[in-house]
Design a protein around this motif. Sequence first.
Motif, mmCIF file in Angstrom:
data_model
loop_
_atom_site.group_PDB
_atom_site.id
_atom_site.type_symbol
_atom_site.label_atom_id
_atom_site.label_comp_id
_atom_site.label_asym_id
_atom_site.label_seq_id
_atom_site.Cartn_x
_atom_site.Cartn_y
_atom_site.Cartn_z
ATOM 1 N N ILE A 192 0.866 -1.183 0.000
ATOM 2 C CA ILE A 192 0.000 0.000 0.000
ATOM 3 C C ILE A 192 0.902 1.232 0.000
ATOM 4 O O ILE A 192 0.645 2.230 -0.658
ATOM 5 N N ASP A 256 -7.000 3.995 -4.693
ATOM 6 C CA ASP A 256 -7.236 2.793 -5.491
ATOM 7 C C ASP A 256 -7.848 1.718 -4.613
ATOM 8 O O ASP A 256 -8.265 2.002 -3.485
ATOM 9 N N ILE A 257 -7.915 0.495 -5.131
ATOM 10 C CA ILE A 257 -8.576 -0.562 -4.364
ATOM 11 C C ILE A 257 -7.861 -0.844 -3.057
ATOM 12 O O ILE A 257 -8.442 -1.367 -2.124
ATOM 13 N N ARG A 258 -6.570 -0.523 -2.968
ATOM 14 C CA ARG A 258 -5.836 -0.883 -1.765
ATOM 15 C C ARG A 258 -5.930 0.157 -0.666
ATOM 16 O O ARG A 258 -5.836 -0.176 0.503
ATOM 17 N N ALA A 259 -6.077 1.436 -1.035
ATOM 18 C CA ALA A 259 -6.126 2.470 -0.005
ATOM 19 C C ALA A 259 -6.508 3.800 -0.613
ATOM 20 O O ALA A 259 -6.531 3.963 -1.833
ATOM 21 N N SER A 260 -6.789 4.771 0.274
ATOM 22 C CA SER A 260 -7.085 6.119 -0.185
ATOM 23 C C SER A 260 -5.785 6.926 -0.231
ATOM 24 O O SER A 260 -4.796 6.606 0.428
ATOM 25 N N GLU B 818 -12.766 -8.235 -0.534
ATOM 26 C CA GLU B 818 -13.759 -7.404 -1.192
ATOM 27 C C GLU B 818 -13.652 -7.635 -2.688
ATOM 28 O O GLU B 818 -12.654 -7.268 -3.308
ATOM 29 N N LEU B 820 -14.566 -6.670 -6.264
ATOM 30 C CA LEU B 820 -15.084 -5.547 -7.040
ATOM 31 C C LEU B 820 -15.096 -5.986 -8.500
ATOM 32 O O LEU B 820 -14.035 -6.196 -9.083
ATOM 33 N N ARG B 823 -12.350 -5.372 -11.139
ATOM 34 C CA ARG B 823 -11.156 -4.805 -10.521
ATOM 35 C C ARG B 823 -10.384 -5.787 -9.652
ATOM 36 O O ARG B 823 -9.171 -5.682 -9.538
ATOM 37 N N THR B 824 -11.062 -6.706 -9.026
ATOM 38 C CA THR B 824 -10.324 -7.681 -8.204
ATOM 39 C C THR B 824 -10.663 -9.094 -8.677
ATOM 40 O O THR B 824 -11.031 -9.953 -7.894
ATOM 41 N N LEU B 890 -10.297 -2.456 5.954
ATOM 42 C CA LEU B 890 -8.978 -2.246 5.356
ATOM 43 C C LEU B 890 -8.269 -1.178 6.173
ATOM 44 O O LEU B 890 -8.918 -0.352 6.823
ATOM 45 N N PRO B 891 -6.927 -1.182 6.160
ATOM 46 C CA PRO B 891 -6.220 -0.214 7.002
ATOM 47 C C PRO B 891 -6.706 1.224 6.800
ATOM 48 O O PRO B 891 -6.892 1.954 7.774
ATOM 49 N N HIS B 892 -6.940 1.611 5.559
ATOM 50 C CA HIS B 892 -7.331 3.016 5.369
ATOM 51 C C HIS B 892 -8.716 3.307 5.921
ATOM 52 O O HIS B 892 -8.994 4.414 6.376
ATOM 53 N N ARG B 893 -9.578 2.281 5.928
ATOM 54 C CA ARG B 893 -10.916 2.519 6.496
ATOM 55 C C ARG B 893 -10.830 2.714 8.001
ATOM 56 O O ARG B 893 -11.479 3.589 8.560
ATOM 57 N N GLU B 896 -9.343 6.067 8.723
ATOM 58 C CA GLU B 896 -10.300 7.169 8.574
ATOM 59 C C GLU B 896 -11.245 7.216 9.768
ATOM 60 O O GLU B 896 -11.544 8.282 10.287
#
Lengths: 282, 899
Positions: A192, A256-260, B818, B820, B823-824, B890-893, B896
């Motif tokens: 990431i 992207d799909i992995r992170a913001s 997840e 998508l 995309r995945t 996910l880490p970014h979620r 946030e």
Amino acid sequence: MSAYHRPASLDQALAIRAGADVAVLAGGTDIIPARTARAAWGDPPRQDVLDISAIPGLNRVETTETGWRIGCLVTWSGLLRAGLPPLFDGLCQAAREVGGAQVQNRGTLAGNLVTASPAGDGIPNLLALAAKVELASAEGRRILPLAHFLTGYRATALRRDELLVAVQVPRLDGAQGGFRKLGARRYLVISIAMAAGVVALDGQGRIRTARLALGACSAVAQRLPALEAALRGVTLAEAAQVPQAAHLDGLAPIDDIRASAAYRRDAALVLLRDLLAGMPTP
Amino acid sequence: MMEIACILNGAPRRFRVDPMAPLSDTLREGLGLTGTKEGCNAGDCGACTVLIDGAQACACLVPSAQAAGAEIATVEARDGAVGALLARLRAAFLAHGAAQCGICSPGMLMAATDLLLRDPAPDRAAVQDALGGVLCRCTGYVKILDAVQAASRGLLPAGEMPPAGAAVGAPIARLDGAAKLDGTERFGADEAPEGALWLRIMRSPHAHARFTLGDLEAARQRLGLAAILSAADVPGSNAFGIMPHLKDQPVLAEAHVRFRGEAVLALVGSRAALAALRDADLPVAWEPLPALQGTAAARAPDAPQLHPHAPGNLLIEGRLNRGTEAPPAAVTAETHFRTGFVEHAYIEPEAGYAVPAPDGAGMEVFACTQAPYMDREETARVLGVAEELVRIRPSACGGGFGGKLDASIQPLLAVAARRLGRPVRITYSRAESMASTTKRHPAAITARMAADAEGHFTSYAFEADFNTGAYASWGTTVANRVPVHAGGPYRIPHLRNRARAIYTNDTPAGAFRGFGVPQAALATESLVDDLAAKLGLDRWEIRRRNAIGRGDTTHSGQVLHASAGLPACLDALKPDWEAMLAEVAAHNADAPRLRLGAGIACMWYGCGNTSMSNPSRMKLVLGRDGRLTLFNGAVDIGQGSTTVLAQICADALGLPLDQFRFVLGDTALTHDAGKTSASRQTFVSGRAAMETGLALRRRILALANAGEDAALALEGTRLSVGAARVIDLATLDADLEAEGRYDPPTTALDENGQGTPYATYGFAAQIALVAVDRALGTVKVRRIVAAQDVGRAVNPTLVLGQIHGGIAQGLGLALMEEFLPGRTENLHDYLIPTAGDVPEIVVRLVEDPEPEGPYGAKGVGEPALVPTAPAILSAIRHATGVTLHEVPVLPHRLWEALR
Ligand SMILES: Cc1cc2nc3c(=O)[nH]c(=O)nc-3n(C[C@H](O)[C@H](O)[C@H](O)COP(=O)(O)OP(=O)(O)OC[C@H]3O[C@@H](n4cnc5c(N)ncnc54)[C@H](O)[C@@H]3O)c2cc1C
Ligand code: FES
Ligand code: FES
């Protein structure tokens, strides 16, 4: 059916390269998955293949007067067996974290550079090592700093008739390397974000040289000159406090799909601080 | 083609190869060494792991040309150091239950061999590093890691088989394990008739589009194919689907596609011609249409209607209403929750072949499946022939988890084989498997729950839209099952539950371990934590106070007369819970960044189909030749039904297990045991197996005129009954044959969702310990303690296997998975847990016997997955104070949410 070349000498390979538009294949760990993905949606590649894996002499890590020369067939596992000094600790850490053992055993550092993915784990490490790449064609050789070789998102200065034959790393005495990779699972994971760095101390335990780079936070992994300057003269103990958000102004992380993007920017800063905090004191 | 020389499994070999063909393909198709598996052809799954010059490599990433001069070892290796290590590893894998479906086993074995060659006494971390590149979707890895460490210590002796009458409860190795570990097991892609043509499906690149076809015959000739088949070539009905009244999915689309990945044309020909062909060379003219992505778009007032039978794109709404007026509440909590598509990610992509009968009507299909009889019915309808003319021979199934309940390749293969009059085979690519087969339904949930001042729940309300994608598949089942379970395994007097299945232009969603219940549990368990917080109650305590138990009434009005072990599960966890809370408190006292958290969740799960007859029938034959054969139609998809059913049958009959032989899941040879889903095989088919064993026993006792408790013993054709009587089977007029059948007693649900939807329920509770890095938003699950009421653990090893595997999938649901569309569609970007992601797992089995079940047993397959994700989210909240409303975290979620 497309042709498959597997020459047994560099000269032959360069001659093939000069004569036809071929896909160069070393460990195949980037190129084959890409072919699989295209074929799955009805677009099988038809390009001829130049397999360079049988060329002798390219899978060695050599010590030179000015540093090291890593042959283009050196795999991630090969790097780990080369007995490299602490300067390479970051690169070796990356070698342990690329994919899984299977990919480490076949994939090459050179292939990682030519693929030039923003998330290539080798790239920030080699930027921090101030590496240069040695490019050969039937006409001769040229040497480019890695930063000039990487020209954009999955784009390099490699000419259609060239091969990347080696990566050169200059000596930096008493230096220590480090690497922090962030992914959503333990193995087989594309970063990431990642931070790589090399620091060398002076006689008073202050940072004489710091070279830091971030990956997966811009189309091409980048060195951080402002941060490197700010770290000069600082002790290792204080180093982790130095990185600030402003040092990352030159980056352009994406969603992207992995992170913001916002997360990447913030995480990159954390990784840099962790990297510096984790540097062993000599 | 080029000729290469190499050392293969110790012997010098020369053979001709296509230099660019993956080594895995050359081994499998060229040399017949099908022990090496292919799960992705992209380096992502490691199923193809072999040793090249002593180092593990993905054979799918090695061009065959690179094998020249190399020393290659595969799972078929018998000799030398590799052979010796493999023998040790095989024995350890068997004993530890480290192979379930077995599709990952060859890769695991080779990766482990690589390790043990370099490091004869590896620690746990070294084993994880070595196996990190091989994915397993069944086992949760723990048993594999254990097995490798055990193998490093030497050769384990083979386990003893239990004597007569002692099979149930014995932790024996799975009976079908040896073949899974020596490379001889036949999965869908592992065999095909000589001269079979290949099938490739051209699929829609658009989520929604109209198309017109040009001159297919001209294209066929130009491209050198045997056939290009379209909807017009389907001989019978061009429609399939799970529900009898809802055959809404075409085998090949007719002028209109409703999701990316929908089958448009079936291309038949040589493998080389198909591989070289570009979709762009086919005469298909596309007219893309706006796509309805997600349920909100599909429910918008101006949304186009995707199917004539579904106004408003509503497939079905399931309801449950209980209680007229809610008792007064002291506290109320409300929440909303969102989940995404989850991919089954079985490591074996769909594969198989079809052989047409020369009479132009009959058809035999060999393919991986969880539901042979349903495949038979679908295939027959598509062919326009009677069901009896179709024979389904299930291959070994390399993982299913609900994803191989729907027909996928079967109708396509049958149509092609019929049209060509020749055997036809197919193996889906990983991308094709992911893009075209069903997923777990994404859910958008709102829910509300209330409790009185003592923490007793007073009311619960639940509304959810489930995205069923372009076609119905199991959407109706999800909508029916969810309202019954949504409130959780608690006493609640007042409920209002609604679950809708909505059509969209997304990938069809179908059955996936839990049929919507895991999604609902995420919302509900979060509410329970909210109520506990508001009341100042411990999270264990509030669950214990409300836990449904024996004598209580379920939300659908069913009284639980027996086997309701949730209170016992919670009690079993109490000491673990207290210790975990103490560990968290001690750690967090001075750890501002890396915070620990403890979480807890419960679940219940009805075993078998919801309010529907779902019988199973078995046959047992004691031949005049002395051979004892169980004809078992239940498909073992790795969960172990072949072993469990045999254990049950053996004890019912009273002969030792090792005297049994088996004929398994073949619609021509076995009776319908129903599908392998809904946690029903141990319970439903297990009971049928018990009845079968008992029936044969009664026949024998009658024949011998012996008393009920007479012991049986079989030696050759001599069957002794009790101490005195001996029957020489060879002298009988006919084989001794008996059948048993079981259909769990259920009743229909009324318009309020009241009735007896299931004969029995599984119960479980889990607690999770997580470490959260507050700066990076990353979560590491450190430990899960799982207590589960399984009625009776017929085979404790296999039960643990199911629980471990469910936990790993629950962890994936919580933290990383997840899907998508577009995309995945590969295992590179779609992440499932690896050997380094699974925590320490402790299991506390509770056995509250189910009188309906065989020897008290009930289902275990799905329950383990349900509480894991909610327990992890509960733990993250404990660590950080943050309540999450979406998975995967996910880490970014999380980062946030922490801002
Ligand atoms: C499952 C899996 C996981 C992975 N995980 C990671 C990861 O975590 N981090 C990461 O960074 N990468 C990862 N990768 C990518 C890959 O392994 C690396 O980029 C690898 O180092 C590429 O080397 P190769 O020799 O296999 O390259 P190849 O696939 O052979 O070639 C890659 C590209 O480089 C070109 N090329 C190769 N050698 C030369 C040369 N000498 N001269 C000119 N052109 C050349 C090729 O033409 C091609 O374009 C993963 C791959 C897989 C399959
Ligand atoms: S098939 Fe080779 S890694 Fe999946
Ligand atoms: S046993 Fe590992 S994938 Fe099934």
